[in-house]
Write a protein that holds these residues in place. Sequence first.
Motif, PDB file in Angstrom:
ATOM      1  N   ASN A 245      78.317  33.634  50.512  1.00 29.30           N
ATOM      2  CA  ASN A 245      76.906  33.320  50.311  1.00 29.30           C
ATOM      3  C   ASN A 245      76.184  33.038  51.629  1.00 29.30           C
ATOM      4  O   ASN A 245      75.328  33.800  52.069  1.00 29.30           O
ATOM      5  CB  ASN A 245      76.782  32.122  49.356  1.00 29.30           C
ATOM      6  CG  ASN A 245      75.348  31.731  49.088  1.00 29.30           C
ATOM      7  OD1 ASN A 245      74.434  32.545  49.233  1.00 29.30           O
ATOM      8  ND2 ASN A 245      75.125  30.486  48.704  1.00 29.30           N
ATOM      9  N   LEU A 246      76.543  31.929  52.293  1.00 23.33           N
ATOM     10  CA  LEU A 246      75.790  31.484  53.472  1.00 23.33           C
ATOM     11  C   LEU A 246      75.883  32.439  54.655  1.00 23.33           C
ATOM     12  O   LEU A 246      74.873  32.743  55.297  1.00 23.33           O
ATOM     13  CB  LEU A 246      76.262  30.087  53.883  1.00 23.33           C
ATOM     14  CG  LEU A 246      75.980  28.940  52.903  1.00 23.33           C
ATOM     15  CD1 LEU A 246      76.518  27.624  53.444  1.00 23.33           C
ATOM     16  CD2 LEU A 246      74.478  28.833  52.629  1.00 23.33           C
ATOM     17  N   GLN A 249      73.861  35.567  54.134  1.00 23.23           N
ATOM     18  CA  GLN A 249      72.435  35.209  54.219  1.00 23.23           C
ATOM     19  C   GLN A 249      71.983  35.088  55.676  1.00 23.23           C
ATOM     20  O   GLN A 249      70.942  35.620  56.057  1.00 23.23           O
ATOM     21  CB  GLN A 249      72.177  33.878  53.506  1.00 23.23           C
ATOM     22  CG  GLN A 249      72.029  33.963  51.996  1.00 23.23           C
ATOM     23  CD  GLN A 249      71.557  32.630  51.425  1.00 23.23           C
ATOM     24  OE1 GLN A 249      70.471  32.145  51.769  1.00 23.23           O
ATOM     25  NE2 GLN A 249      72.373  32.039  50.580  1.00 23.23           N
ATOM     26  N   SER A 252      71.814  38.394  57.625  1.00 24.11           N
ATOM     27  CA  SER A 252      70.698  39.260  57.223  1.00 24.11           C
ATOM     28  C   SER A 252      69.388  38.860  57.896  1.00 24.11           C
ATOM     29  O   SER A 252      68.443  39.656  57.976  1.00 24.11           O
ATOM     30  CB  SER A 252      70.526  39.226  55.702  1.00 24.11           C
ATOM     31  OG  SER A 252      70.061  37.940  55.288  1.00 24.11           O
ATOM     32  N   THR A 253      69.313  37.602  58.403  1.00 22.54           N
ATOM     33  CA  THR A 253      68.068  37.141  59.028  1.00 22.54           C
ATOM     34  C   THR A 253      68.086  37.286  60.553  1.00 22.54           C
ATOM     35  O   THR A 253      67.053  37.115  61.198  1.00 22.54           O
ATOM     36  CB  THR A 253      67.831  35.649  58.714  1.00 22.54           C
ATOM     37  OG1 THR A 253      68.868  34.857  59.314  1.00 22.54           O
ATOM     38  CG2 THR A 253      67.804  35.406  57.216  1.00 22.54           C
ATOM     39  N   GLU A 304      79.894  25.870  53.214  1.00 23.05           N
ATOM     40  CA  GLU A 304      79.868  26.509  51.898  1.00 23.05           C
ATOM     41  C   GLU A 304      80.972  25.957  50.987  1.00 23.05           C
ATOM     42  O   GLU A 304      80.845  25.968  49.758  1.00 23.05           O
ATOM     43  CB  GLU A 304      80.013  28.029  52.041  1.00 23.05           C
ATOM     44  CG  GLU A 304      79.796  28.773  50.725  1.00 23.05           C
ATOM     45  CD  GLU A 304      79.593  30.270  50.910  1.00 23.05           C
ATOM     46  OE1 GLU A 304      80.027  31.032  50.050  1.00 23.05           O
ATOM     47  OE2 GLU A 304      78.971  30.665  51.926  1.00 23.05           O
ATOM     48  N   LEU A 333      68.172  28.575  55.381  1.00 23.65           N
ATOM     49  CA  LEU A 333      69.271  28.269  54.460  1.00 23.65           C
ATOM     50  C   LEU A 333      69.178  26.852  53.898  1.00 23.65           C
ATOM     51  O   LEU A 333      70.023  26.433  53.100  1.00 23.65           O
ATOM     52  CB  LEU A 333      70.618  28.439  55.171  1.00 23.65           C
ATOM     53  CG  LEU A 333      70.894  29.809  55.807  1.00 23.65           C
ATOM     54  CD1 LEU A 333      72.278  29.849  56.437  1.00 23.65           C
ATOM     55  CD2 LEU A 333      70.772  30.922  54.773  1.00 23.65           C
TER      56      LEU A 333
END
Length: 682
Positions: A245-246, A249, A252-253, A304, A333
């Motif tokens: 998840n983290l 994320q 992607s940024t 996470e 986040l």
Amino acid sequence: MTKLADIKGITKPVLSGLHKLGIHDVQGLLLHMPLRYVDETHISEVRELRMGEQAQVEGEIIHLEVSYKPRKSLIARLSDGTGDIFLRFLNFYPSQIAALKEGTRVRALGEVRHGYFGYEMVHPQTRAVRETTAVKQTLTPVYPTTAGLSQPSIRKWVTWALNNGDVSETLPKETYAKQTPSFQASLQYLHNPPPEANLQAMENRSNLEWRRLAFDELISQQLSMRQHYAKRRELGAPVLKLSTNLIPQLLSTLPFGLTGAQQRVVKEISQDLSRPYPMQRLLQGDVGSGKTIVAMLAALQAIENGYQAAIMAPTEILAEQHYQKMLHWLAPLDIQVAWLSGSQGKKDRTASLAAIASGDARLAIGTHALFQAQVQFNQLGLVVVDEQHRFGVEQRLSLRQKGQSDEVSAPHQLMMSATPIPRTLSMSYFADLDVSVIDELPPGRTPIATKLVSDARRDEIVERVRAACSQGAQAYWVCPLIEESEVLQLQTALDTFEHLQQTFPDLRVGLVHGRMKSAEKQSVMAEFSAGDIQLLVATTVIEVGVDVPNASLMVIEHAERMGLSQLHQLRGRVGRGAAKSACILIYQTPLSETARARLKIIYESSDGFEIAQADLHLRGPGEFLGIRQSGTPMLKIADLERDADLLEQAQAVADELLKRHPVEAQKHLDRWLSRGDELVKV
């Protein structure tokens, strides 16, 4: 193990001197090895002497006087019947005058020189003898010593140890090649070499006896490291599952992708974190290779899984930079980050401590303040130590212990170093760690042109800085000291700052050094990062981690006085943007041979590993790692460059011994690590 204090006859002054040398027991005496040897086994006739040779003569003092030509000195004339030689003493005491009175028979050892009246020896080693006094049968060892501890005294107690100490074999016979001499024979030979011994091989430490002891020492070091590695494997640690998840994320940024090398080490670290025993990994990467984002991804894996992560940096500037960068990355986040430093105000500090203790802060970033007693973590799963060699062993240990809920569990630990570690050093002092290497720089890093410029051409450098800043670039001007030193006569940061302010009235010049308050330093660095300051005068406080892409020129004062790794680190502060970058190394003449060698290497190479290998060669492992005072036992006999082949053999032997001969392995360790150095690597 017999302690020196238990040996009858050792006086308190001798005991104190031996302790200063790190000798505390009989094994320490046995392994206190000579620096060099003197040949007192042969007496030369004066008529045989040759200029420049080391010789021993024996004869009668036929004349003694204090002369004042060309300077005050005590001159004794010695005759052996074949000729005369003069013994000259520039510093002397009444006792020496008495010992060299006319008619005394003397044996003198020294280098033969051409003097005012003929052949002479300056400050020879002398002693009164009778005609029946025997000549020594072995070469005379000269030992490392300390004030108040004489060579005869050390020789006496080493000889006692050879006769009374344990010189038995500790390891199975098959450990060694057939021609290898025994431990006892090696010690006897090296402490009392026969007259025919090859002096050059003895002093180069290349003969079989030296290599036997070097091999034994390297085996002990490898055994110690393996034991520490195994002990950690016995501890439990949080099982941190792979992030689904983290990490995706965050990636992607980001405005950049990970290099192949970064992806490889992220995978290695991630796999370690998912195991039920503590990760103990060293992450190496050259300046600008992208270690920070790797550390961030490791922290996210811990977060996470419901745990906290802590990142510790050696300076407030570097810690603050990590904090700002990670705060920016983690903002999307919604992860709370706590900042902790020694200079924080009480209100901010109290808030940070509360957030860390409650677990609200999933990530804590700071300096050595992180391992102080009042810092309590809610559930610490990962510790990241940046520039790990700048922290003492106890400091690293205390931070790790904050995550231990009991004596059988510990958090994972990632140590990072921007100083690449040469292979032999890694095999030796980091043999108990798993090592990852980022051996690829991110795309877009511009090559840095390195220039060596004499201090006499300072005006040209000033114009170079003016031109760069007037075209919109920024520059660093680094000085090694803050205050003037009468001894070193170095240009200081304070004086340079004032001078450059006057020289560049149209530029904004900033100053940052280690004695400024943290808030002041952070304010100046923020202005420099924002481009409001064009020229930053600094001490080496900016050596690590500072990242200002628009800074394309680095000027380093007195580069001849800095270490290679430090110069390489400083140079890495530029070349982080698209503009062509340069590093100008200002040096003062005359240069020593070592300084000349350092500057030649840094000029010719930008490869961190190549530079680190050269630095190891010039400085030795203790200075290179910053561990002389940290509790890590240094090698006393083996040399990592000279004995690299033995190190590889010792590595293989240690593994085999622990599997098949654990009792003998422990006995060997007890002999070589009898000083109680348990903090080998934590």
